[in-house]
Scaffold this motif. Sequence first.
Motif, short mmCIF file in Angstrom:
data_model
loop_
_atom_site.label_atom_id
_atom_site.label_comp_id
_atom_site.label_asym_id
_atom_site.label_seq_id
_atom_site.Cartn_x
_atom_site.Cartn_y
_atom_site.Cartn_z
N ARG A 103 1.14 -1.80 -0.21
CA ARG A 103 -0.15 -0.42 0.01
C ARG A 103 0.39 1.68 0.24
NH1 ARG A 103 -5.33 -1.44 4.07
NH2 ARG A 103 -6.09 -3.14 3.04
N ARG A 104 1.92 0.94 -0.20
CA ARG A 104 3.34 2.55 -0.12
C ARG A 104 2.79 3.25 0.60
NH1 ARG A 104 1.14 1.98 -5.09
NH2 ARG A 104 0.11 3.51 -5.20
N LEU A 105 2.81 2.34 2.34
CA LEU A 105 2.85 2.84 3.87
C LEU A 105 3.84 3.39 4.54
CD1 LEU A 105 -0.66 1.40 4.82
CD2 LEU A 105 -0.40 3.93 3.66
N GLY A 106 4.27 4.42 5.87
CA GLY A 106 5.05 3.87 6.08
C GLY A 106 4.94 2.33 7.16
N GLU A 107 5.75 1.62 7.50
CA GLU A 107 5.98 1.04 8.87
C GLU A 107 4.96 1.15 9.88
OE1 GLU A 107 9.57 -1.45 9.36
OE2 GLU A 107 9.94 -1.72 7.46
N GLU A 108 5.03 2.18 10.53
CA GLU A 108 4.79 2.70 11.38
C GLU A 108 3.03 2.55 10.91
OE1 GLU A 108 4.20 6.19 14.71
OE2 GLU A 108 5.49 6.73 13.10
N GLU A 109 2.17 2.97 9.71
CA GLU A 109 1.05 3.53 9.66
C GLU A 109 0.75 2.08 9.53
OE1 GLU A 109 -1.68 5.84 6.50
OE2 GLU A 109 0.34 6.14 6.48
N ALA A 110 1.10 1.34 8.79
CA ALA A 110 1.03 -0.16 8.33
C ALA A 110 0.67 -1.03 9.67
CB ALA A 110 1.89 -0.86 7.58
N ALA A 111 2.11 -1.04 10.77
CA ALA A 111 1.79 -1.52 11.55
C ALA A 111 -0.26 -1.34 12.80
CB ALA A 111 2.44 -1.35 12.73
N ARG A 112 -0.29 0.42 12.59
CA ARG A 112 -1.67 0.80 12.71
C ARG A 112 -2.70 0.13 12.50
NH1 ARG A 112 -5.05 4.76 12.39
NH2 ARG A 112 -5.88 5.58 14.28
N THR A 113 -2.41 0.10 11.05
CA THR A 113 -3.81 -0.71 10.20
C THR A 113 -4.11 -1.80 11.08
OG1 THR A 113 -3.19 0.83 8.49
CG2 THR A 113 -4.48 -1.17 8.33
N LEU A 114 -2.77 -2.90 11.04
CA LEU A 114 -3.11 -3.64 11.13
C LEU A 114 -3.39 -3.75 12.71
CD1 LEU A 114 -0.24 -5.78 9.55
CD2 LEU A 114 -1.88 -5.86 8.90
N ARG A 115 -3.45 -3.32 13.55
CA ARG A 115 -3.06 -3.68 15.14
C ARG A 115 -4.82 -2.98 15.23
NH1 ARG A 115 0.27 -0.45 16.08
NH2 ARG A 115 -0.54 1.63 15.40
N TYR A 116 -5.62 -1.78 14.10
CA TYR A 116 -6.75 -1.31 14.96
C TYR A 116 -7.99 -2.84 14.19
CZ TYR A 116 -6.45 3.43 16.81
OH TYR A 116 -5.57 4.01 17.88
N GLN A 117 -7.43 -2.98 13.49
CA GLN A 117 -8.01 -4.51 12.92
C GLN A 117 -8.59 -5.58 14.17
OE1 GLN A 117 -6.09 -5.81 9.47
NE2 GLN A 117 -6.80 -4.53 7.75
N ALA A 118 -7.22 -5.98 14.21
CA ALA A 118 -7.15 -6.29 15.97
C ALA A 118 -8.02 -6.15 16.82
CB ALA A 118 -5.69 -7.10 16.10
N PHE A 119 -8.13 -4.54 17.27
CA PHE A 119 -8.91 -3.95 17.79
C PHE A 119 -10.32 -4.24 18.00
CE2 PHE A 119 -4.97 -1.37 19.48
CZ PHE A 119 -4.69 -2.06 20.05
N ASP A 120 -10.71 -3.78 16.28
CA ASP A 120 -11.84 -3.92 15.91
C ASP A 120 -12.56 -5.41 16.08
OD1 ASP A 120 -12.64 -1.60 15.11
OD2 ASP A 120 -11.82 -1.94 13.08
N THR A 121 -12.03 -6.42 15.77
CA THR A 121 -12.50 -7.81 16.43
C THR A 121 -12.23 -7.86 17.22
OG1 THR A 121 -11.39 -8.57 14.08
CG2 THR A 121 -12.37 -10.66 16.03
N PHE A 122 -11.73 -7.41 18.29
CA PHE A 122 -11.39 -7.73 19.87
C PHE A 122 -12.95 -6.82 20.22
CE2 PHE A 122 -9.99 -6.15 24.16
CZ PHE A 122 -10.42 -7.22 24.88
N ILE A 123 -13.13 -5.50 19.81
CA ILE A 123 -14.79 -5.22 20.50
C ILE A 123 -15.29 -6.00 20.36
CG2 ILE A 123 -16.07 -2.99 19.98
CD1 ILE A 123 -13.23 -1.49 19.74
N GLU A 124 -15.90 -6.50 19.03
CA GLU A 124 -17.08 -6.93 18.49
C GLU A 124 -17.21 -8.27 19.66
OE1 GLU A 124 -18.78 -8.81 14.41
OE2 GLU A 124 -17.15 -8.00 13.73
N CYS A 125 -16.17 -9.26 18.92
CA CYS A 125 -16.00 -10.49 19.94
C CYS A 125 -16.78 -10.69 21.18
CB CYS A 125 -15.01 -10.95 19.87
SG CYS A 125 -14.23 -11.60 17.64
N ASN A 126 -16.40 -9.49 22.24
CA ASN A 126 -16.51 -9.37 23.35
C ASN A 126 -17.39 -8.40 23.74
OD1 ASN A 126 -13.42 -11.04 24.92
ND2 ASN A 126 -13.24 -9.74 23.48
N ASN A 127 -18.02 -7.57 22.42
CA ASN A 127 -19.21 -6.52 23.28
C ASN A 127 -18.55 -5.10 23.74
OD1 ASN A 127 -21.51 -6.04 22.23
ND2 ASN A 127 -22.59 -7.06 24.15
N LEU A 128 -17.38 -4.47 23.72
CA LEU A 128 -17.75 -3.67 25.00
C LEU A 128 -18.44 -2.41 24.39
CD1 LEU A 128 -13.74 -4.70 24.23
CD2 LEU A 128 -15.29 -5.57 25.76
#
Length: 455
Positions: A103-128
Amino acid sequence: MTGDFDDRLRRKLMDWGLDFNARVSVGVAVSGGADSMALLTSLCHVLPANITLKAITIDHNMRPQEESSADAEAVKEYCRKIGVPCACHEIPRGKVEELASERRLGEEEAARTLRYQAFDTFIECNNLVCLCLAHHRNDQLETVLMRLFAGGDANALSGIPETRGKYFRPLLDVEKPEIERYLLDLGVSWRHDKTNDENTMLRNRVRNVLWPVLDANFPGWQDGVWNVSRKMHDNNVVLESCTELALGRVDAAFDERDRVYSLMSFAFSRESRAIQRRLIYRGITMVGAESRVPSSFVENLMDDAGKKVELTENVSGLEFECGLDRIIIRKHVKEATESGFFVTIEKDGLYALGSRKLRVRHTDGGMQLTLNEDESSVIFLLNLCFPFVCRSRQSGDSILAGDGSLKSVSKILEDWKCGPQRDEIILVQDLNAPDQPLVCLWGKPFGYKNWIVKE
């Protein structure tokens, strides 16, 4: 000191609207650093017994294995000690670098993208009701400076929002030294990420190089930058309200199924540039760019609106059309290769998947798919409805695993040892869910496994 810190956090949670009498679950993201360890500790102090606190830690696998895994283990051990359930999400090694390259991103931004994908799933699975993040005042100042150097507008210069959806940052007005004093007073240790000392990334250069110079030569600069971010936030609220009103004037339309955003060109050209800019970026966000759209391209698009020009450009995975009638933003559809295929299935029938034929039949409870009229190559997908897509793999694909985490499709196919056949595996994508997830990797016809997301 510790009581004051906890009281500030409690007031922030109450101001945000957390009901301290409700039986709900609250999440907290913990890296092992001082900021998140202080947030986790303070939440344990202030939340009543009826509110369940759940933690998540992310192993990005960007550092040597012994360092990144040690951080995750330290977080899990502290959570066990204080009685907080902790989920660990491990990003496959190399995935951050792979996404950054694609995606022609910096590694920090790419890490953030993947991190928030995991966060979104965590929120949904645990009904936070919310997921608390440990951004603080120093993070805010660094972010505003970085965005200033990038030529950011009022939205960018307003900095990190205190709330966004279910994400909440209750420490955003707390300074870093206060956080560390809080932990020292309690005798709580924290991990130090050595990469924060390296100046390869812009944020680290702002923190380690520019910040000391500003402190030494410009007393009061921190309050000045903080006040600018607050004023830009207030300005941005007004501009967003004006943008909402402008949507009707420019006849803005968004087809969610085909992900196409369009505006009336002439009406758009009569809006102020501040509103034009927001209308374009709104469309880019809704359609979904693969990487940052250059600001120079957006400015040129605004210049051409309403003029006698016919412009078609492919930028950052998006296709832009600018004509006398409408400005259109849609996903850029790449030409199929010999091994690639992409078919939208809207009704029962026979479809071509490259050189193969797929028969689709809707039955009670789901879809029956048959490949090449072969009775041994049949799969039934429960609760799948029209429309859906059958396609070959694409870069960045991920699919839900049994533990609720997202698994890289490339890593799965690598584990299956598919080799050149990886482009023949059939991926099934549900178009009815908001995030249009993959629900199946159909590998059985090619001698591999099936990966099916269970309801």
